[in-house]
Design an enzyme around this catalytic site. Structure first.
Site, PDB file in Angstrom:
ATOM      1  N   GLU A  22      -0.283  -3.693  -6.045  1.00 27.42           N
ATOM      2  CA  GLU A  22       0.869  -4.277  -5.360  1.00 27.42           C
ATOM      3  C   GLU A  22       1.090  -5.712  -5.825  1.00 27.42           C
ATOM      4  O   GLU A  22       0.246  -6.309  -6.475  1.00 27.42           O
ATOM      5  CB  GLU A  22       0.666  -4.282  -3.838  1.00 27.42           C
ATOM      6  CG  GLU A  22       1.397  -3.189  -3.076  1.00 27.42           C
ATOM      7  CD  GLU A  22       2.915  -3.337  -3.110  1.00 27.42           C
ATOM      8  OE1 GLU A  22       3.437  -4.284  -3.747  1.00 27.42           O
ATOM      9  OE2 GLU A  22       3.587  -2.494  -2.501  1.00 27.42           O
ATOM     10  N   ASP A 202       9.988   1.298  -2.047  1.00 27.28           N
ATOM     11  CA  ASP A 202       8.806   0.434  -1.942  1.00 27.28           C
ATOM     12  C   ASP A 202       9.212  -0.965  -2.407  1.00 27.28           C
ATOM     13  O   ASP A 202      10.206  -1.492  -1.931  1.00 27.28           O
ATOM     14  CB  ASP A 202       7.656   1.034  -2.763  1.00 27.28           C
ATOM     15  CG  ASP A 202       6.282   0.592  -2.250  1.00 27.28           C
ATOM     16  OD1 ASP A 202       6.060  -0.622  -2.133  1.00 27.28           O
ATOM     17  OD2 ASP A 202       5.442   1.455  -1.980  1.00 27.28           O
TER      18      ASP A 202
END
Length: 296
Positions: A22, A202
Site C-alpha cells: 500500500e 481502492d
C-alpha cells in the site's frame, strides 16, 4: 461514437511479496519510491535510477510514508504518526492516531495541494462503519468524516478544487469540493459508480491532465477515468489485487502499482506467484509532482 479505451500492461519491478502492499509515494529529492506492507510491518523502497532496493522492519503497522518538507518521512501508523529518517533508521512519535481504539488501523492517505495530509482509518477486521477520514493541517489533526468502512482513493485535482475518495464496499467514488484553503465544502457527491463492475475501488492518483487512475481490487487492473468519471484507459496486471498507483521517475510518466497477497488461497497464489509485488506501467502520461508534507 465512444472512443476506444487505451490499454497498457504492467510489469513486475520488485518481487516484494507484500501481504498488503500500500501507499506508494515518490520522493523526487532522492529518486526513490517508498511503499508499505501494512500487515507485515515493513517499509520498502526502490531507487529508480540504480534499481537498488531496501526494506525497513517496523514495530507497528504502517500504511503510508509521506515525504516531509524538512526531510525524512512521516509514517502513518495504526495508532500513531511518526517522523522517520530512512537513512539512520531513527523514529520519533509525532502524535497519536486513534491510539485509544485498538480495533482500528490507518489505511489510505495522500498529501493535498496545500501540503496537508489526508488520512483514513478502518477496522482491523473491516468492521462496517468503524473508519474515519482526517486532515492533518499545519500540525492539527481534524476529523472530516466518520462511519466509513474502508476509506480509499484519496487524491486531489491539479488546482486543488476537488478531493476524491471512496468507501470501498460501496463501489462508489465520490468527489468533494474544496475551498481555497483545501477544506471540504458541503457534502461529497457521487462521481463514478463501480458497484456493478468487477473489482472494488481502492487507491487512486491524479495525473497532470486531471484524470484519475483507480486501482480495482480483485479485478487485476487500474483504470483511468476522465473528468466525468468515464473509463478511458486501463492498465492490466498479472495479479488480481492491485491496491494503489503512484507516478514516479524523473519525468513522472511511470505508473507504479502496489499489490497484495492477502486473502489469496494457495490455488490462486499458484497462478499469480508475483502477487504482492511492485509493478510498473510505462504509460507515457505525466503525473503531478505531489507536495511534501508541511507540519507547521
Amino acid at each position: 461514437m465512444k472512443a476506444p479505451v487505451q490499454t497498457w500492461k504492467a510489469e513486475l519491478v520488485v518481487d516484494s511479496r507484500c501481504e498488503l502492499g500500500e501507499g506508494p509515494q515518490w520522493q523526487a529529492a532522492e529518486g526513490r519510491l517508498y511503499w508499505c506492507d501494512i500487515l507485515d510491518r515493513r517499509l520498502h523502497w526502490l531507487e529508480v535510477a540504480s534499481g537498488a532496493t531496501g526494506t525497513h522492519q517496523l514495530d507497528h503497522r504502517v500504511s503510508l510514508a509521506a515525504p516531509l518538507v524538512e526531510g525524512g518521512l512521516l509514517l502513518v501508523g495504526e495508532d500513531r504518526l511518526s517522523r522517520f529518517d530512512p537513512h539512520s533508521g531513527t523514529i520519533e512519535t509525532y502524535c497519536g492516531f486513534e491510539a485509544d481504539n485498538p480495533l482500528t488501523r490507518s489505511n489510505d492517505g495522500r498529501v493535498d495541494r496545500h501540503g496537508s495530509l489526508w488520512l483514513s482509518s478502518m477496522g482491523k477486521a473491516a468492521a462496517p462503519g468503524a473508519g474515519s477520514l482526517y486532515r492533518l493541517h499545519r500540525g492539527e489533526l481534524v476529523k472530516l468524516r466518520t462511519g466509513l468502512t474502508i476509506p480509499n482513493a484519496l487524491c486531489f485535482s491539479p488546482g486543488g478544487e476537488f478531493a476524491w475518495f471512496a468507501d470501498t464496499p460501496t463501489g462508489m467514488v465520490r468527489r468533494w469540493r474544496l475551498d481555497a484553503e483545501g477544506w471540504p465544502v458541503g457534502e461529497p457527491e457521487p462521481w463514478a459508480d463501480f458497484s456493478a463492475h468487477d473489482g472494488n475501488p481502492d487507491g487512486a492518483v491524479v495525473d497532470a491532465e486531471g484524470c484519475l487512475w483507480l486501482a480495482l481490487w480483485g479485478a487485476g487492473k487500474v483504470v483511468r477515468l476522465d473528468h466525468d468519471g468515464r473509463v478511458v484507459g486501463e492498465v492490466c496486471l498479472p495479479v488480481s489485487q492491485p491496491s494503489c498507483p503512484a507516478f514516479g521517475g524523473d519525468d513522472l510518466d511511470r505508473l507504479y502499482i502496489t499489490t497484495a497477497r492477502e486473502g489469496l488461497l494457495a490455488d490462486r497464489l499458484a497462478h499469480q506467484p508475483r502477487a504482492g509485488g511492485l509493478f510498473v506501467a510505462e504509460v507515457g502520461i505525466r503525473g503531478l509532482a505531489e507536495p511534501a508534507l508541511r507540519l507547521i
